[in-house]
Design a protein around this motif. Structure first.
Motif, PDB file in Angstrom:
ATOM      1  N   GLU A 222      57.763  71.736  26.291  1.00  0.00           N
ATOM      2  CA  GLU A 222      57.127  71.978  26.466  1.00  0.00           C
ATOM      3  C   GLU A 222      56.000  71.192  26.766  1.00  0.00           C
ATOM      4  OE1 GLU A 222      56.149  74.232  30.210  1.00  0.00           O
ATOM      5  OE2 GLU A 222      57.929  74.030  28.891  1.00  0.00           O
ATOM      6  N   ARG A 223      55.720  71.534  25.423  1.00  0.00           N
ATOM      7  CA  ARG A 223      53.757  70.899  25.173  1.00  0.00           C
ATOM      8  C   ARG A 223      53.535  69.462  25.506  1.00  0.00           C
ATOM      9  NH1 ARG A 223      53.568  72.406  19.144  1.00  0.00           N
ATOM     10  NH2 ARG A 223      54.836  74.759  19.870  1.00  0.00           N
ATOM     11  N   ILE A 224      54.486  68.879  25.461  1.00  0.00           N
ATOM     12  CA  ILE A 224      54.551  67.671  25.131  1.00  0.00           C
ATOM     13  C   ILE A 224      54.495  67.185  27.614  1.00  0.00           C
ATOM     14  CG2 ILE A 224      55.151  64.965  26.062  1.00  0.00           C
ATOM     15  CD1 ILE A 224      56.683  65.592  23.382  1.00  0.00           C
ATOM     16  N   PHE A 225      55.402  68.120  27.865  1.00  0.00           N
ATOM     17  CA  PHE A 225      55.513  68.063  29.648  1.00  0.00           C
ATOM     18  C   PHE A 225      53.741  68.288  29.613  1.00  0.00           C
ATOM     19  CE2 PHE A 225      56.112  69.603  33.819  1.00  0.00           C
ATOM     20  CZ  PHE A 225      56.782  68.618  33.884  1.00  0.00           C
ATOM     21  N   VAL A 226      53.230  69.955  29.295  1.00  0.00           N
ATOM     22  CA  VAL A 226      52.293  70.151  29.488  1.00  0.00           C
ATOM     23  C   VAL A 226      51.115  69.307  29.610  1.00  0.00           C
ATOM     24  CG1 VAL A 226      50.177  71.783  29.310  1.00  0.00           C
ATOM     25  CG2 VAL A 226      52.855  72.704  29.483  1.00  0.00           C
ATOM     26  N   PHE A 227      51.653  68.717  28.517  1.00  0.00           N
ATOM     27  CA  PHE A 227      50.000  67.809  28.275  1.00  0.00           C
ATOM     28  C   PHE A 227      50.130  66.241  29.449  1.00  0.00           C
ATOM     29  CE2 PHE A 227      49.380  63.269  25.931  1.00  0.00           C
ATOM     30  CZ  PHE A 227      47.700  63.297  25.950  1.00  0.00           C
ATOM     31  N   ALA A 228      51.832  66.384  29.528  1.00  0.00           N
ATOM     32  CA  ALA A 228      51.219  64.617  30.518  1.00  0.00           C
ATOM     33  C   ALA A 228      50.856  65.468  32.148  1.00  0.00           C
ATOM     34  CB  ALA A 228      52.371  64.276  30.400  1.00  0.00           C
TER      35      ALA A 228
ATOM     36  N   ALA B 194      48.849  67.656  32.652  1.00  0.00           N
ATOM     37  CA  ALA B 194      47.435  67.305  32.451  1.00  0.00           C
ATOM     38  C   ALA B 194      46.488  66.602  32.927  1.00  0.00           C
ATOM     39  CB  ALA B 194      46.576  68.110  31.604  1.00  0.00           C
ATOM     40  N   LEU B 195      47.440  64.870  31.697  1.00  0.00           N
ATOM     41  CA  LEU B 195      46.649  64.340  32.495  1.00  0.00           C
ATOM     42  C   LEU B 195      47.053  63.270  33.954  1.00  0.00           C
ATOM     43  CD1 LEU B 195      47.686  62.124  28.631  1.00  0.00           C
ATOM     44  CD2 LEU B 195      45.498  63.485  30.059  1.00  0.00           C
ATOM     45  N   VAL B 196      48.158  63.505  34.236  1.00  0.00           N
ATOM     46  CA  VAL B 196      48.302  62.803  35.436  1.00  0.00           C
ATOM     47  C   VAL B 196      49.292  63.550  36.618  1.00  0.00           C
ATOM     48  CG1 VAL B 196      48.800  60.502  34.573  1.00  0.00           C
ATOM     49  CG2 VAL B 196      50.805  62.302  35.061  1.00  0.00           C
ATOM     50  N   GLY B 197      49.420  64.917  36.369  1.00  0.00           N
ATOM     51  CA  GLY B 197      49.879  66.103  37.474  1.00  0.00           C
ATOM     52  C   GLY B 197      48.629  65.413  38.732  1.00  0.00           C
ATOM     53  N   HIS B 198      47.662  65.391  39.150  1.00  0.00           N
ATOM     54  CA  HIS B 198      46.778  66.461  40.261  1.00  0.00           C
ATOM     55  C   HIS B 198      47.107  64.588  40.756  1.00  0.00           C
ATOM     56  CE1 HIS B 198      44.021  63.667  36.833  1.00  0.00           C
ATOM     57  NE2 HIS B 198      44.182  62.834  38.544  1.00  0.00           N
ATOM     58  N   MET B 199      47.218  63.716  40.724  1.00  0.00           N
ATOM     59  CA  MET B 199      47.469  62.569  41.207  1.00  0.00           C
ATOM     60  C   MET B 199      48.804  62.299  42.131  1.00  0.00           C
ATOM     61  SD  MET B 199      47.027  59.674  37.783  1.00  0.00           S
ATOM     62  CE  MET B 199      45.427  58.634  38.321  1.00  0.00           C
ATOM     63  N   ARG B 200      48.722  61.262  42.609  1.00  0.00           N
ATOM     64  CA  ARG B 200      49.881  61.441  44.134  1.00  0.00           C
ATOM     65  C   ARG B 200      51.128  60.546  42.952  1.00  0.00           C
ATOM     66  NH1 ARG B 200      49.761  56.606  48.692  1.00  0.00           N
ATOM     67  NH2 ARG B 200      51.260  57.190  50.168  1.00  0.00           N
ATOM     68  N   ALA B 201      52.147  61.797  44.219  1.00  0.00           N
ATOM     69  CA  ALA B 201      52.808  61.566  43.405  1.00  0.00           C
ATOM     70  C   ALA B 201      53.054  61.623  41.903  1.00  0.00           C
ATOM     71  CB  ALA B 201      54.198  60.223  43.186  1.00  0.00           C
ATOM     72  N   GLY B 202      52.701  62.277  41.547  1.00  0.00           N
ATOM     73  CA  GLY B 202      52.376  63.675  40.603  1.00  0.00           C
ATOM     74  C   GLY B 202      53.676  63.512  38.880  1.00  0.00           C
ATOM     75  N   LEU B 203      54.440  64.433  39.764  1.00  0.00           N
ATOM     76  CA  LEU B 203      56.143  64.346  38.894  1.00  0.00           C
ATOM     77  C   LEU B 203      56.521  63.413  38.653  1.00  0.00           C
ATOM     78  CD1 LEU B 203      56.981  67.630  38.340  1.00  0.00           C
ATOM     79  CD2 LEU B 203      57.991  67.106  40.857  1.00  0.00           C
ATOM     80  N   ALA B 204      56.718  62.176  39.142  1.00  0.00           N
ATOM     81  CA  ALA B 204      56.781  61.674  38.632  1.00  0.00           C
ATOM     82  C   ALA B 204      56.574  60.476  37.490  1.00  0.00           C
ATOM     83  CB  ALA B 204      57.531  60.711  40.174  1.00  0.00           C
ATOM     84  N   GLN B 205      55.119  60.531  37.981  1.00  0.00           N
ATOM     85  CA  GLN B 205      54.021  60.305  36.936  1.00  0.00           C
ATOM     86  C   GLN B 205      53.979  60.924  35.481  1.00  0.00           C
ATOM     87  OE1 GLN B 205      50.669  58.945  38.042  1.00  0.00           O
ATOM     88  NE2 GLN B 205      51.642  58.275  39.838  1.00  0.00           N
ATOM     89  N   VAL B 206      54.299  62.014  35.855  1.00  0.00           N
ATOM     90  CA  VAL B 206      54.517  62.957  34.537  1.00  0.00           C
ATOM     91  C   VAL B 206      55.863  62.371  33.641  1.00  0.00           C
ATOM     92  CG1 VAL B 206      54.858  65.492  33.569  1.00  0.00           C
ATOM     93  CG2 VAL B 206      53.044  65.177  35.754  1.00  0.00           C
ATOM     94  N   ASP B 207      56.909  62.680  34.855  1.00  0.00           N
ATOM     95  CA  ASP B 207      58.295  62.302  33.956  1.00  0.00           C
ATOM     96  C   ASP B 207      58.265  61.471  33.616  1.00  0.00           C
ATOM     97  OD1 ASP B 207      60.801  62.544  33.674  1.00  0.00           O
ATOM     98  OD2 ASP B 207      61.434  61.639  35.738  1.00  0.00           O
ATOM     99  N   ILE B 208      57.539  60.339  34.121  1.00  0.00           N
ATOM    100  CA  ILE B 208      57.720  58.923  33.319  1.00  0.00           C
ATOM    101  C   ILE B 208      56.778  58.837  32.108  1.00  0.00           C
ATOM    102  CG2 ILE B 208      56.835  56.676  33.435  1.00  0.00           C
ATOM    103  CD1 ILE B 208      57.342  56.673  36.739  1.00  0.00           C
ATOM    104  N   LEU B 209      55.377  59.520  31.918  1.00  0.00           N
ATOM    105  CA  LEU B 209      54.973  59.501  31.467  1.00  0.00           C
ATOM    106  C   LEU B 209      55.201  60.758  29.937  1.00  0.00           C
ATOM    107  CD1 LEU B 209      52.092  59.076  29.664  1.00  0.00           C
ATOM    108  CD2 LEU B 209      51.142  60.971  30.367  1.00  0.00           C
ATOM    109  N   SER B 210      55.906  61.571  29.869  1.00  0.00           N
ATOM    110  CA  SER B 210      56.612  62.268  29.499  1.00  0.00           C
ATOM    111  C   SER B 210      57.561  61.430  28.148  1.00  0.00           C
ATOM    112  CB  SER B 210      56.894  64.191  29.973  1.00  0.00           C
ATOM    113  OG  SER B 210      58.019  63.940  31.238  1.00  0.00           O
TER     114      SER B 210
END
Length: 60
Positions: A8-14, A16-32
């Protein structure tokens, strides 16, 4: 990892880093996923073939 809450902490961290960008959920998934791979040392398996091509690298 779920017992300690690390996933959960890794997902929250990711997020915070890229969630605000376009297609943020997909980028959060890749980064995590990249962070999870680094923790489980999946990347270590891929380092061995790359070391052969680098000059002055220790061969293992």
């Amino acid at each position: 990892m779920n017992a300690t809450g690390a996933s959960e902490r890794i997902f929250v961290f990711a997020n915070a880093l890229v969630g605000h960008m376009r297609a943020g959920l997909a980028q959060v998934d890749i980064l995590s996923s990249m962070i999870f791979a680094g923790i489980s040392d999946v990347a270590g398996v891929l380092q061995r073939p790359v070391r052969r091509w680098l000059p002055n690298s220790p061969s293992q």
